[in-house]
Motif scaffolding. Sequence first.
Motif, PDB file in Angstrom:
ATOM      1  N   ALA A   1       0.852  -1.191   0.000  1.00  0.00           N
ATOM      2  CA  ALA A   1       0.000   0.000   0.000  1.00  0.00           C
ATOM      3  C   ALA A   1       0.887   1.241   0.000  1.00  0.00           C
ATOM      4  CB  ALA A   1      -0.920  -0.003   1.214  1.00  0.00           C
ATOM      5  N   TRP A   2       0.276   2.358  -0.328  1.00  0.00           N
ATOM      6  CA  TRP A   2       1.020   3.597  -0.526  1.00  0.00           C
ATOM      7  C   TRP A   2       0.721   4.599   0.580  1.00  0.00           C
ATOM      8  CZ3 TRP A   2       4.411   4.008  -4.475  1.00  0.00           C
ATOM      9  CH2 TRP A   2       5.008   5.253  -4.686  1.00  0.00           C
ATOM     10  N   TRP A   3       1.763   5.280   1.025  1.00  0.00           N
ATOM     11  CA  TRP A   3       1.641   6.404   1.949  1.00  0.00           C
ATOM     12  C   TRP A   3       2.479   7.505   1.325  1.00  0.00           C
ATOM     13  CZ3 TRP A   3       0.689   6.071   7.719  1.00  0.00           C
ATOM     14  CH2 TRP A   3       0.828   7.315   8.329  1.00  0.00           C
ATOM     15  N   LEU A   4       1.829   8.486   0.736  1.00  0.00           N
ATOM     16  CA  LEU A   4       2.538   9.550   0.025  1.00  0.00           C
ATOM     17  C   LEU A   4       3.422  10.335   0.985  1.00  0.00           C
ATOM     18  CD1 LEU A   4       3.005  11.154  -2.591  1.00  0.00           C
ATOM     19  CD2 LEU A   4       1.010  12.520  -1.990  1.00  0.00           C
ATOM     20  N   ASP A   5       4.672  10.478   0.605  1.00  0.00           N
ATOM     21  CA  ASP A   5       5.626  11.229   1.411  1.00  0.00           C
ATOM     22  C   ASP A   5       5.110  12.654   1.605  1.00  0.00           C
ATOM     23  OD1 ASP A   5       7.956  13.076   1.824  1.00  0.00           O
ATOM     24  OD2 ASP A   5       9.036  11.168   1.851  1.00  0.00           O
ATOM     25  N   PRO A   6       4.963  13.111   2.866  1.00  0.00           N
ATOM     26  CA  PRO A   6       4.421  14.457   3.116  1.00  0.00           C
ATOM     27  C   PRO A   6       5.227  15.572   2.453  1.00  0.00           C
ATOM     28  CG  PRO A   6       4.485  13.191   5.152  1.00  0.00           C
ATOM     29  CD  PRO A   6       5.208  12.383   4.107  1.00  0.00           C
ATOM     30  N   ALA A   7       6.543  15.424   2.381  1.00  0.00           N
ATOM     31  CA  ALA A   7       7.361  16.442   1.713  1.00  0.00           C
ATOM     32  C   ALA A   7       7.032  16.496   0.225  1.00  0.00           C
ATOM     33  CB  ALA A   7       8.851  16.162   1.934  1.00  0.00           C
ATOM     34  N   ASP A   8       6.794  15.334  -0.378  1.00  0.00           N
ATOM     35  CA  ASP A   8       6.425  15.308  -1.795  1.00  0.00           C
ATOM     36  C   ASP A   8       5.051  15.928  -2.012  1.00  0.00           C
ATOM     37  OD1 ASP A   8       8.823  14.116  -2.304  1.00  0.00           O
ATOM     38  OD2 ASP A   8       8.001  12.128  -2.705  1.00  0.00           O
ATOM     39  N   LEU A   9       4.106  15.657  -1.103  1.00  0.00           N
ATOM     40  CA  LEU A   9       2.783  16.266  -1.228  1.00  0.00           C
ATOM     41  C   LEU A   9       2.884  17.783  -1.141  1.00  0.00           C
ATOM     42  CD1 LEU A   9      -0.253  16.136  -1.558  1.00  0.00           C
ATOM     43  CD2 LEU A   9      -0.440  15.727   0.916  1.00  0.00           C
ATOM     44  N   LEU A  10       3.717  18.289  -0.255  1.00  0.00           N
ATOM     45  CA  LEU A  10       3.912  19.734  -0.153  1.00  0.00           C
ATOM     46  C   LEU A  10       4.498  20.289  -1.450  1.00  0.00           C
ATOM     47  CD1 LEU A  10       3.816  22.319   1.515  1.00  0.00           C
ATOM     48  CD2 LEU A  10       6.079  21.705   2.428  1.00  0.00           C
ATOM     49  N   THR A  11       5.488  19.622  -2.000  1.00  0.00           N
ATOM     50  CA  THR A  11       6.090  20.053  -3.269  1.00  0.00           C
ATOM     51  C   THR A  11       5.060  20.024  -4.395  1.00  0.00           C
ATOM     52  OG1 THR A  11       8.264  19.268  -2.567  1.00  0.00           O
ATOM     53  CG2 THR A  11       7.916  19.533  -4.941  1.00  0.00           C
ATOM     54  N   ILE A  12       4.285  18.949  -4.465  1.00  0.00           N
ATOM     55  CA  ILE A  12       3.247  18.817  -5.502  1.00  0.00           C
ATOM     56  C   ILE A  12       2.219  19.933  -5.359  1.00  0.00           C
ATOM     57  CG2 ILE A  12       1.273  17.383  -6.211  1.00  0.00           C
ATOM     58  CD1 ILE A  12       3.106  14.923  -5.507  1.00  0.00           C
ATOM     59  N   THR A  13       1.803  20.198  -4.136  1.00  0.00           N
ATOM     60  CA  THR A  13       0.791  21.221  -3.879  1.00  0.00           C
ATOM     61  C   THR A  13       1.299  22.607  -4.270  1.00  0.00           C
ATOM     62  OG1 THR A  13      -0.120  19.883  -2.097  1.00  0.00           O
ATOM     63  CG2 THR A  13      -0.702  22.209  -2.089  1.00  0.00           C
ATOM     64  N   ARG A  14       2.531  22.914  -3.921  1.00  0.00           N
ATOM     65  CA  ARG A  14       3.112  24.223  -4.278  1.00  0.00           C
ATOM     66  C   ARG A  14       3.252  24.373  -5.794  1.00  0.00           C
ATOM     67  NH1 ARG A  14       7.627  24.642   0.530  1.00  0.00           N
ATOM     68  NH2 ARG A  14       6.195  25.495   2.101  1.00  0.00           N
ATOM     69  N   ALA A  15       3.687  23.307  -6.457  1.00  0.00           N
ATOM     70  CA  ALA A  15       3.832  23.357  -7.917  1.00  0.00           C
ATOM     71  C   ALA A  15       2.464  23.515  -8.585  1.00  0.00           C
ATOM     72  CB  ALA A  15       4.539  22.099  -8.417  1.00  0.00           C
ATOM     73  N   ALA A  16       1.461  22.837  -8.070  1.00  0.00           N
ATOM     74  CA  ALA A  16       0.103  22.976  -8.615  1.00  0.00           C
ATOM     75  C   ALA A  16      -0.393  24.396  -8.425  1.00  0.00           C
ATOM     76  CB  ALA A  16      -0.845  21.985  -7.937  1.00  0.00           C
ATOM     77  N   ASP A  17      -0.176  24.949  -7.251  1.00  0.00           N
ATOM     78  CA  ASP A  17      -0.593  26.318  -6.962  1.00  0.00           C
ATOM     79  C   ASP A  17       0.058  27.304  -7.935  1.00  0.00           C
ATOM     80  OD1 ASP A  17      -2.063  28.182  -5.433  1.00  0.00           O
ATOM     81  OD2 ASP A  17      -0.268  28.682  -4.274  1.00  0.00           O
ATOM     82  N   ALA A  18       1.329  27.095  -8.231  1.00  0.00           N
ATOM     83  CA  ALA A  18       2.041  27.972  -9.170  1.00  0.00           C
ATOM     84  C   ALA A  18       1.456  27.886 -10.577  1.00  0.00           C
ATOM     85  CB  ALA A  18       3.525  27.622  -9.188  1.00  0.00           C
ATOM     86  N   ARG A  19       0.815  26.769 -10.899  1.00  0.00           N
ATOM     87  CA  ARG A  19       0.201  26.579 -12.220  1.00  0.00           C
ATOM     88  C   ARG A  19      -1.302  26.866 -12.195  1.00  0.00           C
ATOM     89  NH1 ARG A  19       1.480  20.598 -13.527  1.00  0.00           N
ATOM     90  NH2 ARG A  19       0.274  21.085 -15.394  1.00  0.00           N
ATOM     91  N   ASP A  20      -1.805  27.394 -11.074  1.00  0.00           N
ATOM     92  CA  ASP A  20      -3.234  27.667 -10.896  1.00  0.00           C
ATOM     93  C   ASP A  20      -4.077  26.395 -11.038  1.00  0.00           C
ATOM     94  OD1 ASP A  20      -2.999  30.391 -10.306  1.00  0.00           O
ATOM     95  OD2 ASP A  20      -2.898  30.892 -12.445  1.00  0.00           O
TER      96      ASP A  20
END
Length: 194
Positions: free
Chosen positions: A96-115
């Motif tokens: 099973a998968w547990w998304l690395d919290p640091a990666d989720l933060l990076t993904i979220t910030r990158a998504a925010d930058a792309r609106d």
Amino acid sequence: MMELAERPARTDAVLFSDRALKAFLEAASAEYSFITEDEPRPCFAVLLGLAAGSEVVVSDVAFGRNARLTDPSAREEFASTIVPRFGTAYENPVRAWWLDPADLLTITRAADARDLDVLGSIHLHPDWHRLGPECERDRPLSDHPTPMDEHMFRNSGWPVNVVCYLERRYGGLYYSLAAWDAECLRLPLRMNHS
């Protein structure tokens, strides 16, 4: 940090782009090719796009690391909560998968930058009942959530969770997709073909 997209009470449709699906299927197919009887090889991604009224438009996916392999708190959560509740199969650290919290933060910030909004997740269910050990033969997977998936969907609170079932038949790989909300109710899923 960007919050999850504000969601209407009811989602009328999940509109999934061909580009996002292709990116996930390429990653899932690569992982599938390495599955052995001892290693199920998961594939997980975050769905990115826009919440447009009562519809969500998935335009991209983002991948992160499985914290289960490195994070002591993730390993402890599985040992103390997941394995006793959902079975010894989840002792396998790649089950099973547990998304690395640091990666989720990076993904979220990158998504925010792309609106873009973080809409939810997609993960692979292989035909483990054919590929896995003998004890898995009577527990077929599909594009429906497992009890473990339901637990994760409810706890993440993400409005869209897609399960991709992948199986080898007659020399080719075939897939099916189904979308589920945070309460594990099925959502209408529409694929874009460009």
